[in-house]
Design a protein around this motif. Structure first.
Motif, PDB file in Angstrom:
ATOM      1  N   ASP A 168      76.065  47.641 -18.813  1.00  0.00           N
ATOM      2  CA  ASP A 168      75.852  46.726 -17.696  1.00  0.00           C
ATOM      3  C   ASP A 168      75.015  47.358 -16.585  1.00  0.00           C
ATOM      4  O   ASP A 168      75.426  48.337 -15.954  1.00  0.00           O
ATOM      5  CB  ASP A 168      77.214  46.283 -17.142  1.00  0.00           C
ATOM      6  N   HIS A 213      77.120  36.865 -14.927  1.00  0.00           N
ATOM      7  CA  HIS A 213      77.529  38.269 -14.955  1.00  0.00           C
ATOM      8  C   HIS A 213      76.803  39.130 -13.929  1.00  0.00           C
ATOM      9  O   HIS A 213      76.870  40.362 -13.979  1.00  0.00           O
ATOM     10  CB  HIS A 213      77.362  38.818 -16.372  1.00  0.00           C
ATOM     11  N   MET A 214      76.073  38.472 -13.043  1.00  0.00           N
ATOM     12  CA  MET A 214      75.407  39.201 -11.953  1.00  0.00           C
ATOM     13  C   MET A 214      75.807  38.564 -10.622  1.00  0.00           C
ATOM     14  O   MET A 214      76.058  37.364 -10.537  1.00  0.00           O
ATOM     15  CB  MET A 214      73.886  39.163 -12.150  1.00  0.00           C
ATOM     16  N   CYS A 234      81.692  44.534 -15.298  1.00  0.00           N
ATOM     17  CA  CYS A 234      82.059  45.145 -16.584  1.00  0.00           C
ATOM     18  C   CYS A 234      81.090  44.715 -17.680  1.00  0.00           C
ATOM     19  O   CYS A 234      80.216  43.882 -17.464  1.00  0.00           O
ATOM     20  CB  CYS A 234      83.500  44.777 -16.940  1.00  0.00           C
ATOM     21  N   ARG A 257      81.341  40.372 -13.289  1.00  0.00           N
ATOM     22  CA  ARG A 257      80.046  40.869 -12.792  1.00  0.00           C
ATOM     23  C   ARG A 257      79.845  42.359 -13.075  1.00  0.00           C
ATOM     24  O   ARG A 257      78.717  42.808 -13.296  1.00  0.00           O
ATOM     25  CB  ARG A 257      79.941  40.650 -11.280  1.00  0.00           C
ATOM     26  N   ASN A 268      70.720  41.499 -17.244  1.00  0.00           N
ATOM     27  CA  ASN A 268      72.076  41.934 -16.865  1.00  0.00           C
ATOM     28  C   ASN A 268      72.476  43.235 -17.543  1.00  0.00           C
ATOM     29  O   ASN A 268      73.347  43.937 -17.055  1.00  0.00           O
ATOM     30  CB  ASN A 268      73.080  40.842 -17.238  1.00  0.00           C
TER      31      ASN A 268
HETATM   32 CA    CA Z   1      76.812  42.580 -14.848  1.00  0.00          CA
END
Ligand code: CA
Ligand code: LM2
Length: 483
Positions: free
Chosen positions: A161, A195-196, A154, A152, A98
């Protein structure tokens, strides 16, 4: 795939957190293979930041996809994968994809980089490969977990990121993961999957190679489990990911720990529908654990999670987990640490070089390595799970409180007493008549039992007595430890 790609009749993996590849290779041959474990989750194998004090979490700050890390070199990694596969034990890689490093300037493979200008020449990634323009928060960090766009797009705790939606970035990640698959890795934990974007991850998975057919057979896909912490109450759900692979069901360890600690009025008897009955994702969608490397030190989803520090209660929770047919379990194998310093790295010589794991004559570990997977009550329960196979829960019994018993078809039977008085019952085991070795109090070795012997009558019943003051207030028997 949601299939762990295990060798036949193996159902329990171990997270050998921060172990070196040379030690893991030895462990597969001398212990995990012979004791029936299915796989090992290894620490991230790629080049990572070197942070002052050498905290464990430097490995969650990637510098490049070169296979040179605190756990060892590429040659050592390849040797480990081959030796573990030969021992019937699969390797699952913790894939940190990520983000890249926020700290340091020289990586574990010697690559110079600049996190400030987002220059990572070892891949190479440059500022164009990060998603800053997509992030709408003032700080550039994730500020509000109720906003999926932020979560996702930030930065997670300041980590640059990656723009996973960009073809070039995705292809670099795919290249890295396919190199690991070609070496013989059987699957991946996808770190920070929350986070993806699910669609980006789906694209990524679609580009992964099949596993090498000489080891795994034809057309086998890599096992995928996503790290998505969903304890309820956020818009991002673990079910946003279960269509592509398994998800780490964090409610499992949280709820089980609360039950065993008797928090919030919980009792063991309520475990009779543990799993979907408690609002968790379906059995085949779940990867489970009591604790993991984050929540055992209050990172990630912390709370009342049981860990090796809680010895006796931890063994009760683990025994239930391995006896109960839900999810794919990964046993945490820790090193000791000072609870006032949650950054503390693995046992080392002070230069950041990790020490070898010490193995004692009684099978336990030394030198600061806890090796929960080498605790008798735990490794014997991995065999219990293998013996139980896909048999359903039967013969459930409880005393209305914290004493429970159940069988797995006619293959295995367990009794747990977590009340503060003794248990005295005649119970239906579901097992064939005979004498069985209680694998909690001892081992079944060369046809003999070093612990209690349990006699099951022709009617399948046995008289069970478990004092609440026993070291382990449990009895577990199965057909592969029959005298
Ligand atoms: Ca991300
Ligand atoms: C994970 N899952 O989503 C890992 O399981 C978890 O261990 C990782 O955090 C995290 N995601 C990122 O991969 C760990 C650790 C953090 C640490 C990060 C990056 O829990 O504390 O953050 O790794 O090394 C550290 C500092 C933090 C700092 C950050 C960036 O603790 O204060 O934030 O580095 O410099 C400014």
């Amino acid at each position: 795939t949601k299939d762990p790609n295990s060798a036949p009749n193996r159902h329990t993996a171990v997270h050998l957190f921060e172990w070196k590849w040379t030690d893991i290779a030895n462990e597969c041959e001398r212990f995990l293979g012979p004791y029936g474990f299915s796989g090992v989750q290894v620490s991230p194998p790629n080049e990572h930041a070197l942070i002052d004090g050498r905290p464990w979490w430097q490995r969650y700050q990637p510098v490049s996809y070169k296979l040179q890390s605190r756990s060892g070199s590429e040659a050592e990694f390849i040797d480990m994968v081959n030796r573990c596969n030969n021992a019937g034990v699969r390797i699952y890689v913790d894939a940190v994809i990520n983000h890249m490093a926020a700290g340091g300037n020289q990586g574990s493979a010697g690559t110079s980089y600049n996190p400030g200008s987002k220059d990572f020449p070892g891949v190479p990634f440059s500022a164009w490969d990060f998603g800053d323009s997509l992030c709408k928060t003032g700080s550039g960090n994730i500020e509000n977990y109720n906003d999926p766009d932020q979560v996702r797009n930030c930065k997670l705790v300041g980590l640059p990121d990656l723009l996973v939606s960009k073809d070039y970035v995705l292809d670099k990640i795919v290249e890295f993961m396919n190199r690991l698959i070609n070496i013989g890795v059987a699957g991946f934990r996808i770190d920070a999957a929350k986070h993806m974007w699910p669609n980006d991850l789906n694209k990524l998975i679609g580009k992964l190679n099949n596993l090498p057919s000489q080891t795994f057979g034809n057309n086998k896909r890599p096992f995928i489990y996503f790290e998505v912490i969903d304890l309820g109450g956020e818009p991002i759900k673990n079910t946003d990911y279960t269509w592509m692979g398994r998800v780490s069901e964090f409610r499992y360890g949280k709820f089980l720990s609360e039950v065993v600690r008797k928090k919030f009025g919980q009792k063991l008897k309520y475990l009779n529908n543990f799993g979907t009955g408690w609002g968790m994702i379906p059995d085949g969608d779940a990867q489970i654990m009591v604790d993991n490397h984050d929540n055992q030190r209050g990172h990630g989803a912390g709370g009342d999670i049981l860990t090796f520090f809680d010895g006796r209660l931890y063994k009760i929770a683990t025994a239930f987990m391995l006896a109960w047919p839900y999810g794919y379990p990964v046993i945490m194998s820790s090193y000791n640490f000072n609870r006032n310093n949650d950054a503390q790295g693995p046992p080392s010589n002070g230069n950041g070089n990790t020490n070898n794991v010490i193995i004692n004559a009684d099978l336990s570990c030394g030198g600061g390595w806890i090796c929960e997977h080498r605790w008798r009550q735990i490794y014997n329960m991995a065999r219990f799970r293998n013996a139980a196979g896909f048999q359903p829960v039967q013969n459930w019994w409880d005393n209305g409180n914290n004493q429970i018993a159940f069988s797995r078809g006619n293959k295995a039977f367990i009794v747990i007493n977590n009340d503060d008085h003794s248990l005295d019952q005649s119970l239906q085991t579901g097992l064939p008549q005979g004498q069985y070795c209680d694998i909690m109090s001892g081992n079944f070795e060369q046809g003999r039992c070093t612990g209690k012997v349990i006699t099951v009558g022709g009617d399948g019943r046995t008289k069970v007595t478990i004092s609440n003051s026993e070291e382990d207030p449990m009895i577990a028997i199965h057909v592969d430890a029959k005298l």
